[in-house]
Design a protein around this motif. Structure first.
Motif, short mmCIF file in Angstrom:
data_model
loop_
_atom_site.label_atom_id
_atom_site.label_comp_id
_atom_site.label_asym_id
_atom_site.label_seq_id
_atom_site.Cartn_x
_atom_site.Cartn_y
_atom_site.Cartn_z
N LEU A 1 0.85 -1.19 0.00
CA LEU A 1 0.00 0.00 0.00
C LEU A 1 0.89 1.24 0.00
CD1 LEU A 1 -2.50 -1.11 2.81
CD2 LEU A 1 -2.72 -1.47 0.35
N ASP A 2 0.28 2.41 -0.12
CA ASP A 2 1.06 3.66 -0.11
C ASP A 2 1.86 3.81 1.19
OD1 ASP A 2 0.13 4.31 -2.58
OD2 ASP A 2 -1.48 5.61 -1.87
N GLU A 3 1.28 3.34 2.30
CA GLU A 3 1.94 3.54 3.60
C GLU A 3 2.91 2.41 3.96
OE1 GLU A 3 -1.04 3.75 6.67
OE2 GLU A 3 -2.32 2.31 5.64
N GLY A 4 3.00 1.39 3.13
CA GLY A 4 3.91 0.29 3.40
C GLY A 4 3.26 -1.04 3.07
N TYR A 5 3.94 -2.13 3.43
CA TYR A 5 3.39 -3.47 3.20
C TYR A 5 2.35 -3.78 4.27
CZ TYR A 5 6.82 -4.96 -0.32
OH TYR A 5 7.56 -5.11 -1.46
N ALA A 6 1.24 -4.36 3.85
CA ALA A 6 0.17 -4.70 4.79
C ALA A 6 -0.07 -6.20 4.79
CB ALA A 6 -1.11 -3.97 4.40
N LEU A 7 0.01 -6.82 5.97
CA LEU A 7 -0.42 -8.20 6.15
C LEU A 7 -1.82 -8.12 6.75
CD1 LEU A 7 0.48 -11.23 6.03
CD2 LEU A 7 1.00 -11.02 8.46
N ILE A 8 -2.81 -8.49 5.94
CA ILE A 8 -4.22 -8.30 6.32
C ILE A 8 -4.84 -9.65 6.64
CG2 ILE A 8 -6.48 -7.49 5.53
CD1 ILE A 8 -4.92 -5.55 3.67
N LEU A 9 -5.51 -9.71 7.78
CA LEU A 9 -6.06 -10.97 8.29
C LEU A 9 -7.57 -10.84 8.47
CD1 LEU A 9 -5.49 -13.74 9.93
CD2 LEU A 9 -5.54 -12.26 11.94
N THR A 10 -8.29 -11.84 7.98
CA THR A 10 -9.73 -11.92 8.26
C THR A 10 -10.00 -13.30 8.83
OG1 THR A 10 -10.16 -10.53 6.34
CG2 THR A 10 -12.05 -11.64 7.31
N VAL A 11 -10.46 -13.35 10.08
CA VAL A 11 -10.73 -14.64 10.72
C VAL A 11 -12.22 -14.96 10.59
CG1 VAL A 11 -10.67 -15.95 12.88
CG2 VAL A 11 -8.82 -14.37 12.33
N HIS A 12 -12.51 -16.18 10.16
CA HIS A 12 -13.90 -16.64 10.04
C HIS A 12 -14.16 -17.66 11.14
CE1 HIS A 12 -13.85 -14.92 6.00
NE2 HIS A 12 -12.70 -15.55 5.82
N GLY A 13 -15.39 -17.74 11.58
CA GLY A 13 -15.77 -18.84 12.44
C GLY A 13 -16.22 -19.99 11.57
N ASP A 14 -16.63 -21.08 12.20
CA ASP A 14 -17.28 -22.16 11.45
C ASP A 14 -18.77 -22.03 11.78
OD1 ASP A 14 -17.61 -24.26 9.79
OD2 ASP A 14 -16.31 -25.64 10.85
N HIS A 15 -19.25 -22.80 12.74
CA HIS A 15 -20.63 -22.59 13.19
C HIS A 15 -20.69 -21.50 14.25
CE1 HIS A 15 -21.77 -26.04 10.84
NE2 HIS A 15 -20.85 -26.76 11.45
N LEU A 16 -19.58 -21.32 14.97
CA LEU A 16 -19.50 -20.28 16.00
C LEU A 16 -18.74 -19.07 15.45
CD1 LEU A 16 -18.41 -22.45 19.08
CD2 LEU A 16 -20.71 -21.62 18.55
N PRO A 17 -19.15 -17.84 15.85
CA PRO A 17 -18.37 -16.67 15.40
C PRO A 17 -16.98 -16.69 16.00
CG PRO A 17 -20.06 -16.03 17.00
CD PRO A 17 -20.29 -17.47 16.68
N PRO A 18 -15.98 -16.15 15.29
CA PRO A 18 -14.60 -16.20 15.80
C PRO A 18 -14.42 -15.27 16.99
CG PRO A 18 -14.71 -14.84 13.84
CD PRO A 18 -16.08 -15.41 14.02
N THR A 19 -13.40 -15.56 17.79
CA THR A 19 -13.08 -14.70 18.93
C THR A 19 -12.02 -13.69 18.51
OG1 THR A 19 -11.27 -16.13 19.65
CG2 THR A 19 -13.47 -16.62 20.53
N ARG A 20 -12.00 -12.55 19.19
CA ARG A 20 -10.95 -11.56 18.88
C ARG A 20 -9.58 -12.10 19.30
NH1 ARG A 20 -11.72 -6.00 21.87
NH2 ARG A 20 -9.59 -5.65 21.13
N GLN A 21 -9.58 -13.00 20.32
CA GLN A 21 -8.31 -13.56 20.79
C GLN A 21 -7.61 -14.33 19.67
OE1 GLN A 21 -11.24 -13.87 22.67
NE2 GLN A 21 -10.60 -12.23 24.06
N SER A 22 -8.39 -15.03 18.83
CA SER A 22 -7.81 -15.79 17.73
C SER A 22 -7.09 -14.87 16.75
CB SER A 22 -8.92 -16.57 17.02
OG SER A 22 -8.40 -17.27 15.92
#
Length: 353
Positions: A118-139
């Motif tokens: 990106l313009d501001e630098g390299y971005a490692l972007i993460l999107t966590v999905h749940g399965d049947h349960l929504p994901p936790t922020r801790q994950s």
């Protein structure tokens, strides 16, 4: 849809993170109906929802909502399965993170990773999905802390991101986040991400070894193939490999071969985290690497085997994949000098092995 799973090596990292807060994970695993002994089996997988319940129970018992950040303190390449070793032997962190994106599903299927400039630098972007349960922020926070700690482990120095984006709301206690990231924090962000300086991502790694990187790529590819055998993605990839020499395969032809409607194929691929076009592109890229390692194959032959009617389209695609030409890539791979003509033009490919 197949149940999403997490590798035993990543689950072991979670266990070590929870034990830092004094939790007895043997007891926790028993309560959740999980096999603690399976943590020692590198090919074992745990259901994603079980890991979600593990994080939830850990927060309840410890009273520490930032417990996911502990994973940054216990990180080792082994926690990333074979992907960790491929990353370690990469030329730069940027190259390593591209490998991490490619093989992410080996570690855990719950996350989609992307790595971009990106313009501001390299971005490692993460999107966590749940399965049947929504994901936790801790994950998600564990993954961010791990990725940053891994940078330090590989470079032998502390890296400070330009910025850290966290999807979760701003916590009451910011101190654990400041200690984990040493960077400006943005909460309630649209996604979880680490933004890095370009120079940090492009600096040579002391652990770089191109021959080992290619070997680990092969191991990771073979593992993914075994792991994916029951999945539509794997079956569609096999069909693409068969059809490519006849020209660019169309989605309807692949669907028909798999006895699926186009709509069902599209939905199943989406559920497994990809699309027909992405799968076609990835398959061509992986085959291109394999073919270029065969010195007797001409670049023109490779272009046609990959389903490109016009070699110049192959050249454009290859430059997009690897930021170099096929000729330059082969020269680097085989350790032979590139001819004067530099293999930059499609015309050259017709006669060049």
């Amino acid at each position: 849809m197949s149940e999403r799973t997490t590798s035993a090596s990543w689950a072991m990292g979670i266990v070590k993170a929870l034990e830092m807060d004094g939790l007895d994970c043997r007891v926790l695993f028993k309560q959740l109906g999980l096999d603690y002994a399976a943590l020692d089996d590198p090919d074992a997988r745990f259901p994603q929802d079980s890991m979600t319940r593990l994080w939830q129970r850990a927060v309840e018992l410890s009273g520490n909502p930032a417990i996911g950040l502990n994973m940054g303190k216990v990180v080792r390449p082994a926690q990333f399965h074979v992907t960790g070793y491929a990353l370690m032997s990469s030329q730069t962190l940027a190259e390593g993170f591209k490998r991490l994106v490619r093989y992410q599903r080996i570690i855990a299927e719950s996350a989609d990773l992307s790595f971009r400039l990106l313009d501001e630098g390299y971005a490692l972007i993460l999107t966590v999905h749940g399965d049947h349960l929504p994901p936790t922020r801790q994950s998600a926070e564990a993954s961010l802390a791990c990725a940053l700690a891994l940078c330090g482990w590989l470079t032998g120095r502390t890296l400070h991101p330009r910025k850290v984006l966290v999807q979760g709301a701003e916590p009451l206690n910011l101190e654990p986040y400041k200690q984990a990231f040493h960077a400006p924090l943005v909460f309630n962000a649209p996604y979880d991400a680490l933004i890095f300086e370009r120079a940090d991502m492009e600096a040579p790694l002391p652990t770089a070894n191109e021959a080992m990187a290619l070997l680990h790529d092969r191991f990771a590819g073979e593992y993914l193939a075994r792991f994916s055998e029951s999945r539509v993605t794997h079956k569609a990839r096999q069909v693409l490999c068969r059809l490519l020499p006849q020209g660019e395969p169309k989605r309807d032809a692949v669907a028909q071969t798999l006895h699926l409607s186009q709509r069902t194929l599209q939905r199943r691929l989406q559920e497994e985290g990809t699309s027909f076009q992405t799968l076609l592109d990835d398959t061509r890229r992986e085959l291109a690497e394999q073919y270029l390692a065969q010195p007797t194959m001409t670049l023109l032959e490779i272009a046609y085997l990959l389903g490109f009617a016009d070699p110049s389209n192959f050249f454009r695609a290859f430059r997009r994949w690897f930021d170099t030409t096929p000729g330059e890539y082969r020269a680097r791979l085989t350790g032979t000098p590139l001819p004067v003509s530099d293999a930059r033009t499609p015309e050259y490919t017709a006669q060049t092995p």
